[in-house]
Design an enzyme around this catalytic site. Structure first.
Site, PDB file in Angstrom:
ATOM      1  N   GLU A   1      78.723 108.856  77.992  1.00  0.00           N
ATOM      2  CA  GLU A   1      79.763 108.759  79.024  1.00  0.00           C
ATOM      3  C   GLU A   1      79.717 109.994  79.954  1.00  0.00           C
ATOM      4  OE1 GLU A   1      83.720 107.972  77.311  1.00  0.00           O
ATOM      5  OE2 GLU A   1      84.496 109.576  78.579  1.00  0.00           O
TER       6      GLU A   1
ATOM      7  N   HIS B   1      78.524 107.984  72.041  1.00  0.00           N
ATOM      8  CA  HIS B   1      79.117 107.186  73.119  1.00  0.00           C
ATOM      9  C   HIS B   1      79.729 108.128  74.159  1.00  0.00           C
ATOM     10  CE1 HIS B   1      82.814 105.752  75.010  1.00  0.00           C
ATOM     11  NE2 HIS B   1      82.256 104.567  75.099  1.00  0.00           N
ATOM     12  N   ASN B   2      80.464 109.110  73.689  1.00  0.00           N
ATOM     13  CA  ASN B   2      81.097 110.038  74.629  1.00  0.00           C
ATOM     14  C   ASN B   2      80.061 110.890  75.356  1.00  0.00           C
ATOM     15  OD1 ASN B   2      83.358 109.014  73.331  1.00  0.00           O
ATOM     16  ND2 ASN B   2      84.464 110.932  73.430  1.00  0.00           N
TER      17      ASN B   2
ATOM     18  N   LYS C   1      80.386 107.283  67.806  1.00  0.00           N
ATOM     19  CA  LYS C   1      81.444 107.477  68.800  1.00  0.00           C
ATOM     20  C   LYS C   1      81.182 108.739  69.616  1.00  0.00           C
ATOM     21  CE  LYS C   1      85.031 107.364  71.340  1.00  0.00           C
ATOM     22  NZ  LYS C   1      86.079 108.293  71.316  1.00  0.00           N
TER      23      LYS C   1
ATOM     24  N   SER D   1      87.045 103.653  70.999  1.00  0.00           N
ATOM     25  CA  SER D   1      86.877 104.002  72.409  1.00  0.00           C
ATOM     26  C   SER D   1      87.581 103.013  73.315  1.00  0.00           C
ATOM     27  CB  SER D   1      85.399 104.041  72.792  1.00  0.00           C
ATOM     28  OG  SER D   1      85.298 104.275  74.182  1.00  0.00           O
TER      29      SER D   1
HETATM   30  P1  NDP Z   1      96.954 113.633  70.590  1.00  0.00           P
HETATM   31  O1  NDP Z   1      95.533 113.950  70.360  1.00  0.00           O
HETATM   32  O2  NDP Z   1      97.625 114.220  71.766  1.00  0.00           O
HETATM   33  O3  NDP Z   1      97.776 113.988  69.269  1.00  0.00           O
HETATM   34  C1  NDP Z   1      99.177 113.840  69.212  1.00  0.00           C
HETATM   35  C2  NDP Z   1      99.575 113.223  67.897  1.00  0.00           C
HETATM   36  O4  NDP Z   1      99.131 114.021  66.791  1.00  0.00           O
HETATM   37  C3  NDP Z   1     101.076 113.132  67.778  1.00  0.00           C
HETATM   38  O5  NDP Z   1     101.410 111.944  67.098  1.00  0.00           O
HETATM   39  C4  NDP Z   1     101.396 114.372  66.957  1.00  0.00           C
HETATM   40  O6  NDP Z   1     102.619 114.282  66.281  1.00  0.00           O
HETATM   41  C5  NDP Z   1     100.276 114.344  65.983  1.00  0.00           C
HETATM   42  N1  NDP Z   1     100.077 115.619  65.311  1.00  0.00           N
HETATM   43  C6  NDP Z   1      99.603 116.766  65.852  1.00  0.00           C
HETATM   44  N2  NDP Z   1      99.531 117.736  64.928  1.00  0.00           N
HETATM   45  C7  NDP Z   1      99.987 117.190  63.771  1.00  0.00           C
HETATM   46  C8  NDP Z   1     100.145 117.678  62.431  1.00  0.00           C
HETATM   47  N3  NDP Z   1      99.806 118.937  62.121  1.00  0.00           N
HETATM   48  N4  NDP Z   1     100.625 116.841  61.507  1.00  0.00           N
HETATM   49  C9  NDP Z   1     100.945 115.571  61.809  1.00  0.00           C
HETATM   50  N5  NDP Z   1     100.797 115.039  63.044  1.00  0.00           N
HETATM   51  C10 NDP Z   1     100.312 115.848  64.011  1.00  0.00           C
HETATM   52  O7  NDP Z   1      97.169 112.032  70.646  1.00  0.00           O
HETATM   53  P2  NDP Z   1      96.287 110.871  71.288  1.00  0.00           P
HETATM   54  O8  NDP Z   1      97.055 109.630  71.027  1.00  0.00           O
HETATM   55  O9  NDP Z   1      95.862 111.185  72.678  1.00  0.00           O
HETATM   56  O10 NDP Z   1      94.954 110.851  70.407  1.00  0.00           O
HETATM   57  C11 NDP Z   1      94.968 110.620  69.025  1.00  0.00           C
HETATM   58  C12 NDP Z   1      93.564 110.706  68.501  1.00  0.00           C
HETATM   59  O11 NDP Z   1      92.754 109.737  69.152  1.00  0.00           O
HETATM   60  C13 NDP Z   1      92.881 112.058  68.762  1.00  0.00           C
HETATM   61  O12 NDP Z   1      92.055 112.357  67.689  1.00  0.00           O
HETATM   62  C14 NDP Z   1      92.065 111.795  70.008  1.00  0.00           C
HETATM   63  O13 NDP Z   1      90.963 112.654  70.111  1.00  0.00           O
HETATM   64  C15 NDP Z   1      91.633 110.355  69.767  1.00  0.00           C
HETATM   65  N6  NDP Z   1      91.296 109.586  70.953  1.00  0.00           N
HETATM   66  C16 NDP Z   1      92.014 109.688  72.096  1.00  0.00           C
HETATM   67  C17 NDP Z   1      91.693 108.953  73.218  1.00  0.00           C
HETATM   68  C18 NDP Z   1      92.509 109.060  74.448  1.00  0.00           C
HETATM   69  O14 NDP Z   1      92.134 108.420  75.449  1.00  0.00           O
HETATM   70  N7  NDP Z   1      93.614 109.796  74.461  1.00  0.00           N
HETATM   71  C19 NDP Z   1      90.570 108.015  73.207  1.00  0.00           C
HETATM   72  C20 NDP Z   1      89.910 107.918  71.937  1.00  0.00           C
HETATM   73  C21 NDP Z   1      90.266 108.684  70.877  1.00  0.00           C
HETATM   74  P3  NDP Z   1     103.982 114.813  67.006  1.00  0.00           P
HETATM   75  O15 NDP Z   1     104.434 113.693  67.874  1.00  0.00           O
HETATM   76  O16 NDP Z   1     104.900 115.070  65.875  1.00  0.00           O
HETATM   77  O17 NDP Z   1     103.629 116.055  67.775  1.00  0.00           O
END
Ligand code: NDP
Length: 477
Positions: free
Chosen positions: A189, A185-186, A182, A128
């Site tokens: 939030e 936590h959300n 986690k 988080s």
């Molecule tokens: P996203 O949730 O937007 O996911 C994008 C990423 O996932 C890219 O690297 C993308 O690759 C990859 N991806 C999607 N589909 C596939 C697939 N089928 N195979 C391989 N790779 C894939 O990214 P975030 O960075 O925002 O979040 C990552 C994780 O962290 C998520 O689970 C999210 O819920 C969690 N999270 C996010 C927070 C936030 O503030 N954003 C906070 C806490 C947790 P490509 O570039 O090739 O499309």
């Protein structure tokens, strides 16, 4: 030298986590499905530490020392399964796969089980703090085997946030425990943000304060018991002026709150556990209502509000202080409910979660970081089996001393026609919890009448049933 850890999935979260690891001196192998993100990371931030860029998963795996430690940071759900499926055949017994995305804990339990059968360790780690936290120190909630945690601990505790020299990272428990916490936590939030929004709405519509005036109120609140990241950024958002119109920013934003689902999951799971999390439920419902444009439009101007002679005559400073109490008390209820849900899940799944430790790792890095989390830690230190946070001396004093103010605020909201579902549900929970007799007795009577569902008596053991349609004599069931 081979990389010590790998990160696959380099969108905002993965990229920042990888940079955090590298900045802390760890050798990090990085990979992303589409190569452009990997290249961008190396180009912009390659100088921050020792990165190894991998074009595909076999190259990523080959870059690592053993046992391998691989963090998956991709979109939650099917993408996580897709990555795991591709990764597993490349790994050797004893390797450790970490899912740091926002997985549902039931998925984490399933994945942990499947990987264990192949001799692999699977760690579902809640992270988080958003992108800023991922880069500079998040709160980390890892679940999985003790072996896997010991192997990861030096790295995770180093890159996590620290409060008073202590890392905001602790082994939560086996399998899905980390992702469950986690999720909670959300959920908390969501409740926190809803309560803040209600406080704002009341100050705006009962007192008629402007957005910048309310920003000042929040700024002041942030120096007391309410001190927290969310209160701090509320002041920031409320004092923001829209560049194109000169209006307060908050007035030009569409009033339809979106959600990604973790709040909804929390409420769904709590329903199954039988734990009332009304603070979180009202927060999720309020977001749904805000987004229900069709019904809102149908009702606007049709469903009348209070008549004008219901005008409130309140003293400005006194009302602000009342709202502060209502906000704090309602927040304590939401946290008490959240910790009840963690305890219930911990019992159900055999996780043995240390509740005080959860409060401790939320003090820094994460979105709900707040001063009063120390109080929760202290409460569980005093009594690890505390039946409800609200009966701990500190919390009891806070809600009892604030209750008159809390009641005035809920009454004022009803009189003024300002929706305050969070404040009023929290107050109802407080009154329900402390009631000597609840009307549940009547509900039991109704159930027995229409469905012969039986009831228990206050004065004798056993279940009973009345012959409602006959002689109305009581029989043991
Ligand atoms: P996203 O949730 O937007 O996911 C994008 C990423 O996932 C890219 O690297 C993308 O690759 C990859 N991806 C999607 N589909 C596939 C697939 N089928 N195979 C391989 N790779 C894939 O990214 P975030 O960075 O925002 O979040 C990552 C994780 O962290 C998520 O689970 C999210 O819920 C969690 N999270 C996010 C927070 C936030 O503030 N954003 C906070 C806490 C947790 P490509 O570039 O090739 O499309």
């Amino acid at each position: 030298a081979p990389a010590q850890i790998a990160v696959t999935g380099l969108a905002v979260m993965g990229r920042n986590l990888a940079r955090n690891l590298a900045r802390n001196g760890f050798r990090v192998a990085v990979h992303n499905r589409s190569k452009a993100r990997t290249d961008a990371l190396i180009e912009q931030f390659g100088h921050e530490g020792e990165f190894t860029a991998a074009d595909d998963l076999p190259a990523l795996v080959a870059a690592l020392e053993q046992p391998r430690k691989i963090i998956i940071m991709v979109k939650a759900g099917e993408p996580t399964d897709a990555v795991i499926e591709e990764l597993v055949p490349l790994l050797d017994e004893g390797d450790i796969v970490v899912d740091a995305g926002n997985a549902h804990f039931a998925d984490t339990r399933r994945r942990e089980d499947a990987l264990k059968a192949k001799g692999l360790h699977f760690v579902g780690a809640g992270v988080s703090g958003g992108e800023e936290g991922a880069l500079n120190g998040p709160s980390i909630m890892p679940g999985g085997s003790t072996f896997a945690y010991s192997a990861l601990e030096p790295m995770l505790t180093k890159i996590s946030a620290h409060v008073g020299g202590e890392p905001c990272c602790v082994h939560v428990g086996p399998d899905g425990a980390g992702h469950f916490v986690k999720m909670l936590h959300n959920g908390i939030e969501y409740a926190d943000m809803q309560l803040i929004a209600e406080a704002y709405d009341l100050l705006r519509h009962v007192l008629g304060l402007s957005a910048p005036e309310i920003a000042d109120v929040f700024r002041e609140w942030n120096s007391g018991d309410l001190e927290s990241f969310l209160i701090e950024i509320t002041a920031e958002v409320l004092s923001q002026v829209d560049e194109s119109t000169g209006q307060p920013f908050v007035d030009v934003v569409l009033d339809q709150a979106e959600q990604k689902g973790t709040g909804r999951w929390t409420v769904q799971v709590a329903l199954d556990l039988g734990i009332p999390v009304s603070g979180m439920a009202e927060a999720v419902f309020a977001r749904s209502l805000s987004g229900d444009v069709v019904r809102r439009q149908a009702a606007a101007g049709v469903l009348a509000g209070p008549s004008s002679d219901a005008k409130l005559d309140v003293d400005r400073d006194a009302f602000i202080e009342d709202v502060r109490h209502a906000l704090y008390s309602s927040k304590l209820v939401a946290y008490a409910q959240g910790f009840d849900a963690i305890r219930a899940a911990s019992d159900q799944y055999g996780w043995d979660i240390d509740l005080g430790a959860m409060a401790k790792i939320w003090r820094g890095g994460c979105i709900i970081r707040a001063r009063f989390l120390d109080r929760i830690k202290e409460a569980y230190d005093r009594d690890a089996n505390l039946p409800s946070l609200l009966v701990d001396d500190y919390f009891k004093d806070a809600v009892v001393s604030g209750q008159d103010a809390w009641r005035r605020v809920v009454a004022a909201a009803a009189t003024a026609g300002v929706p305050a579902p969070g404040f009023s549900a929290a107050l109802s929970y407080y009154d329900g919890l402390r009631a000597e007799r609840l009307p549940a007795a009547l509900i039991q009577g109704l159930r027995d009448l229409f469905g012969a569902h039986t009831y228990h008596r206050i004065d004798r053991e056993g279940a009973f049933h009345l012959d409602w349609s006959g002689d109305r004599k009581e029989q043991p069931a």
